[in-house]
Design an enzyme around this catalytic site. Structure first.
Site, PDB file in Angstrom:
ATOM      1  N   ILE A  13       4.890  -7.831  -4.292  1.00 25.19           N
ATOM      2  CA  ILE A  13       6.251  -7.370  -4.578  1.00 25.19           C
ATOM      3  C   ILE A  13       7.258  -8.051  -3.639  1.00 25.19           C
ATOM      4  O   ILE A  13       8.339  -8.471  -4.071  1.00 25.19           O
ATOM      5  CB  ILE A  13       6.365  -5.831  -4.454  1.00 25.19           C
ATOM      6  CG1 ILE A  13       5.317  -5.143  -5.339  1.00 25.19           C
ATOM      7  CG2 ILE A  13       7.763  -5.370  -4.865  1.00 25.19           C
ATOM      8  CD1 ILE A  13       5.245  -3.631  -5.167  1.00 25.19           C
ATOM      9  N   ASP A 127       4.575   6.315  -5.572  1.00 22.03           N
ATOM     10  CA  ASP A 127       4.412   7.625  -6.233  1.00 22.03           C
ATOM     11  C   ASP A 127       3.079   8.275  -5.859  1.00 22.03           C
ATOM     12  O   ASP A 127       2.889   9.474  -6.063  1.00 22.03           O
ATOM     13  CB  ASP A 127       4.565   7.504  -7.759  1.00 22.03           C
ATOM     14  CG  ASP A 127       3.533   6.607  -8.427  1.00 22.03           C
ATOM     15  OD1 ASP A 127       2.695   5.998  -7.731  1.00 22.03           O
ATOM     16  OD2 ASP A 127       3.571   6.493  -9.677  1.00 22.03           O
ATOM     17  N   GLU A 128       2.164   7.478  -5.290  1.00 22.08           N
ATOM     18  CA  GLU A 128       0.853   8.048  -4.942  1.00 22.08           C
ATOM     19  C   GLU A 128       0.957   9.084  -3.823  1.00 22.08           C
ATOM     20  O   GLU A 128       0.043   9.879  -3.633  1.00 22.08           O
ATOM     21  CB  GLU A 128      -0.129   6.933  -4.554  1.00 22.08           C
ATOM     22  CG  GLU A 128      -0.395   5.996  -5.712  1.00 22.08           C
ATOM     23  CD  GLU A 128      -1.575   5.070  -5.497  1.00 22.08           C
ATOM     24  OE1 GLU A 128      -2.541   5.459  -4.830  1.00 22.08           O
ATOM     25  OE2 GLU A 128      -1.519   3.940  -6.020  1.00 22.08           O
ATOM     26  N   TYR A 151      -5.305   5.493   1.515  1.00 20.95           N
ATOM     27  CA  TYR A 151      -4.114   4.653   1.290  1.00 20.95           C
ATOM     28  C   TYR A 151      -2.877   5.528   1.110  1.00 20.95           C
ATOM     29  O   TYR A 151      -1.888   5.373   1.830  1.00 20.95           O
ATOM     30  CB  TYR A 151      -4.298   3.767   0.045  1.00 20.95           C
ATOM     31  CG  TYR A 151      -2.986   3.215  -0.488  1.00 20.95           C
ATOM     32  CD1 TYR A 151      -2.259   2.282   0.247  1.00 20.95           C
ATOM     33  CD2 TYR A 151      -2.445   3.654  -1.699  1.00 20.95           C
ATOM     34  CE1 TYR A 151      -1.037   1.791  -0.218  1.00 20.95           C
ATOM     35  CE2 TYR A 151      -1.229   3.176  -2.168  1.00 20.95           C
ATOM     36  CZ  TYR A 151      -0.528   2.248  -1.428  1.00 20.95           C
ATOM     37  OH  TYR A 151       0.689   1.768  -1.878  1.00 20.95           O
ATOM     38  N   ALA A 153      -2.389   8.611   1.782  1.00 22.34           N
ATOM     39  CA  ALA A 153      -2.095   9.450   2.952  1.00 22.34           C
ATOM     40  C   ALA A 153      -1.376   8.626   4.028  1.00 22.34           C
ATOM     41  O   ALA A 153      -0.441   9.098   4.669  1.00 22.34           O
ATOM     42  CB  ALA A 153      -3.380  10.050   3.497  1.00 22.34           C
ATOM     43  N   ASN A 180       3.251   2.142 -10.536  1.00 26.45           N
ATOM     44  CA  ASN A 180       2.410   0.936 -10.491  1.00 26.45           C
ATOM     45  C   ASN A 180       3.162  -0.298 -10.972  1.00 26.45           C
ATOM     46  O   ASN A 180       3.634  -0.321 -12.110  1.00 26.45           O
ATOM     47  CB  ASN A 180       1.191   1.113 -11.407  1.00 26.45           C
ATOM     48  CG  ASN A 180       0.075   1.858 -10.726  1.00 26.45           C
ATOM     49  OD1 ASN A 180       0.313   2.811  -9.989  1.00 26.45           O
ATOM     50  ND2 ASN A 180      -1.149   1.429 -10.959  1.00 26.45           N
ATOM     51  N   GLY A 276     -12.306  10.423  -5.413  1.00 30.15           N
ATOM     52  CA  GLY A 276     -10.978  11.059  -5.300  1.00 30.15           C
ATOM     53  C   GLY A 276      -9.934  10.458  -6.227  1.00 30.15           C
ATOM     54  O   GLY A 276      -8.747  10.497  -5.926  1.00 30.15           O
TER      55      GLY A 276
HETATM   56  N1  LIG Z   1       1.768  -2.861  -6.009  1.00 34.31           N
HETATM   57  C1  LIG Z   1       2.152  -1.663  -6.450  1.00 34.31           C
HETATM   58  O1  LIG Z   1       1.952  -1.325  -7.612  1.00 34.31           O
HETATM   59  C2  LIG Z   1       2.854  -0.706  -5.524  1.00 34.31           C
HETATM   60  C3  LIG Z   1       3.235   0.539  -6.021  1.00 34.31           C
HETATM   61  C4  LIG Z   1       3.906   1.409  -5.180  1.00 34.31           C
HETATM   62  C5  LIG Z   1       4.216   1.035  -3.873  1.00 34.31           C
HETATM   63  N2  LIG Z   1       3.815  -0.174  -3.416  1.00 34.31           N
HETATM   64  C6  LIG Z   1       4.158  -0.524  -2.026  1.00 34.31           C
HETATM   65  O2  LIG Z   1       4.904  -1.725  -2.057  1.00 34.31           O
HETATM   66  C7  LIG Z   1       4.629  -2.503  -0.904  1.00 34.31           C
HETATM   67  C8  LIG Z   1       4.189  -3.900  -1.304  1.00 34.31           C
HETATM   68  O3  LIG Z   1       3.051  -3.795  -2.146  1.00 34.31           O
HETATM   69  P1  LIG Z   1       2.317  -5.100  -2.705  1.00 34.31           P
HETATM   70  O4  LIG Z   1       1.620  -4.710  -3.925  1.00 34.31           O
HETATM   71  O5  LIG Z   1       3.266  -6.231  -2.709  1.00 34.31           O
HETATM   72  O6  LIG Z   1       1.237  -5.328  -1.554  1.00 34.31           O
HETATM   73  P2  LIG Z   1       0.411  -6.650  -1.192  1.00 34.31           P
HETATM   74  O7  LIG Z   1      -0.889  -6.158  -0.664  1.00 34.31           O
HETATM   75  O8  LIG Z   1       0.434  -7.609  -2.303  1.00 34.31           O
HETATM   76  O9  LIG Z   1       1.251  -7.291   0.013  1.00 34.31           O
HETATM   77  C9  LIG Z   1       1.299  -6.731   1.285  1.00 34.31           C
HETATM   78  C10 LIG Z   1       1.809  -7.771   2.259  1.00 34.31           C
HETATM   79  O10 LIG Z   1       1.912  -7.144   3.556  1.00 34.31           O
HETATM   80  C11 LIG Z   1       1.356  -8.038   4.518  1.00 34.31           C
HETATM   81  N3  LIG Z   1       0.856  -7.219   5.625  1.00 34.31           N
HETATM   82  C12 LIG Z   1      -0.180  -6.350   5.615  1.00 34.31           C
HETATM   83  N4  LIG Z   1      -0.364  -5.825   6.835  1.00 34.31           N
HETATM   84  C13 LIG Z   1       0.583  -6.380   7.637  1.00 34.31           C
HETATM   85  C14 LIG Z   1       0.920  -6.239   9.013  1.00 34.31           C
HETATM   86  N5  LIG Z   1       0.200  -5.447   9.821  1.00 34.31           N
HETATM   87  N6  LIG Z   1       1.967  -6.945   9.509  1.00 34.31           N
HETATM   88  C15 LIG Z   1       2.703  -7.760   8.697  1.00 34.31           C
HETATM   89  N7  LIG Z   1       2.404  -7.959   7.404  1.00 34.31           N
HETATM   90  C16 LIG Z   1       1.363  -7.264   6.871  1.00 34.31           C
HETATM   91  C17 LIG Z   1       0.256  -8.787   3.789  1.00 34.31           C
HETATM   92  O11 LIG Z   1      -0.073 -10.001   4.434  1.00 34.31           O
HETATM   93  C18 LIG Z   1       0.877  -8.976   2.413  1.00 34.31           C
HETATM   94  O12 LIG Z   1       1.620 -10.176   2.349  1.00 34.31           O
HETATM   95  C19 LIG Z   1       3.554  -1.740  -0.119  1.00 34.31           C
HETATM   96  O13 LIG Z   1       4.190  -1.019   0.906  1.00 34.31           O
HETATM   97  C20 LIG Z   1       2.952  -0.800  -1.150  1.00 34.31           C
HETATM   98  O14 LIG Z   1       2.469   0.375  -0.554  1.00 34.31           O
HETATM   99  C21 LIG Z   1       3.137  -1.063  -4.204  1.00 34.31           C
END
Ligand SMILES: NC(=O)c1ccc[n+]([C@@H]2O[C@H](COP(=O)([O-])OP(=O)(O)OC[C@H]3O[C@@H](n4cnc5c(N)ncnc54)[C@H](O)[C@@H]3O)[C@@H](O)[C@H]2O)c1
Length: 330
Positions: A13, A127-128, A151, A153, A180, A276
């Site tokens: 994202i 939303d989780e 995750y 939590a 999602n 879960g």
């Molecule tokens: N993908 C979804 O459907 C979804 C839905 C709801 C919320 N989210 C939230 O959106 C955000 C982005 O999700 P995503 O799907 O792009 O995730 P992703 O796993 O594709 O990307 C996560 C990024 O964070 C970086 N990262 C991880 N730990 C790190 C750290 N300690 N320091 C610096 N960088 C770090 C990773 O290298 C990666 O580039 C997250 O916070 C996730 O919880 C995602």
């Protein structure tokens, strides 16, 4: 020139968000900090790697010193915080990494934003955090947080920590909770790229349980537009639900992709259910639509076609992911 700090911008994202913002605003500079975990893929932003409006700094948000240094060097006009460990299955096996990145990492960012008086902090939640629903009803911003996986939590922990910085210190925090996401550049361990890539290879497609779990699907670019709207019009201290109005069972989504690719349903293989496993997520985004003037624009069928097309066209991207070549030089 507005200066924005994006965390986790090499992920799914975050990278789409950076591309969205730089294609829309000329007066914007983005610093992207990312630890480049397995989920961070520099290929996602290779097109803008040398842009004057963009800078990448490899940094781990669990390291307070690294985070502090970045804020000390740059007065940011806003932070959009995506960085997280994001895969539920991995959290069941290695929960500690999730507590560290999602709770501790968010804490260090909030502390730095407080210290350097950053005027806007968007915390990207999920939303989780609300837990699971029965067959009816929707999550609103008032729904209690009842996360069920390590995750969710850890995301609820960071979400509440972000809230506390608004309440206690007056930090201008906005929390967004989205459903999602699907779209280009999603790491292939997640459901939709798994279905697409396995179908393209005529490989079995594993579906948890009986496939009747329901998710609300949001096109990633619609999500990026919602965060952009929250940055511009969101009110500090508020929570905004971001959903796609597209509830489907995992089986329905799988069949949609198989039909589009003209692949047989016999590829579907039911596997033991996730521990879960939440039954249903469904989000009510009415407040966001009303107050931020945003609506998800992409119909699921169209978004899915475009996503499939992206994976088909960007074969070298996912071949480098599949082979691990994108990790070279780390
Ligand atoms: N993908 C979804 O459907 C979804 C839905 C709801 C919320 N989210 C939230 O959106 C955000 C982005 O999700 P995503 O799907 O792009 O995730 P992703 O796993 O594709 O990307 C996560 C990024 O964070 C970086 N990262 C991880 N730990 C790190 C750290 N300690 N320091 C610096 N960088 C770090 C990773 O290298 C990666 O580039 C997250 O916070 C996730 O919880 C995602």
């Amino acid at each position: 020139m507005r200066k924005l700090l994006v965390t986790g911008g090499m992920g799914f994202i975050g990278s789409n968000f950076i591309l969205h913002m730089l294609s829309r605003y000329d007066d914007l500079h983005i610093t992207n900090i990312d630890a480049l975990t397995y989920a961070g893929n520099p290929d996602n932003l290779s097109d803008i790697a040398h842009s004057d409006a963009y800078r990448f700094v490899r940094a781990d948000i669990t390291d307070a010193e690294q985070v502090g240094r970045i804020f000390a060097e740059n007065p940011f006009d806003g932070v959009v915080h995506f960085a997280a460990e994001s895969h539920v299955d991995r959290s069941i096996v290695h929960p500690e990494a999730f507590v560290r990145a999602n709770v501790l990492g968010t804490f260090h960012l909030l502390e730095a934003a407080r210290r350097y008086e950053t005027p806007k902090f968007i915390h990207v939640s999920t939303d989780e955090v609300y837990g699971t629903l029965g067959d009816t009803g929707y999550f609103t911003e008032q729904s209690p947080l009842m996360p069920n996986s390590p995750y969710s939590a850890s995301k609820a922990g960071s979400d509440l920590l972000a809230r506390s910085y608004a309440q206690t210190y007056g930090l201008p925090v906005i929390i967004t909770r989205c459903s999602n996401n699907y779209g280009p550049r999603q790491f292939p361990e997640k459901l939709i790229p798994t279905i697409i890539l396995r179908a393209l290879h005529d490989e079995p497609i594993p579906i948890y349980g009986d496939g009747t779990h329901v998710r609300d699907w949001l096109y990633v670019m619609d999500h990026c537009a919602a965060i952009d709207a929250a940055l511009r019009r969101g009110i500090a201290g508020e929570v905004y639900n971001i959903g796609g109005h597209h509830e489907r069972t995992n089986l329905e989504v799988t069949r949609m992709v198989l039909q589009e690719l003209r692949k047989p349903e016999s590829l579907i293989t039911f596997v033991a259910d996730r521990l879960g496993h939440d039954k249903r997520y469904a989000i009510d985004p009415a407040k966001t639509e009303r107050e931020l003037g945003w609506r998800p624009g992409k119909e699921l069928e169209q978004g899915m076609k475009e996503t499939i097309m992206w994976y088909v066209t960007n074969r070298s991207w996912w071949e480098r992911v599949r082979s691990g070549a994108y990790l070279e030089g780390r």
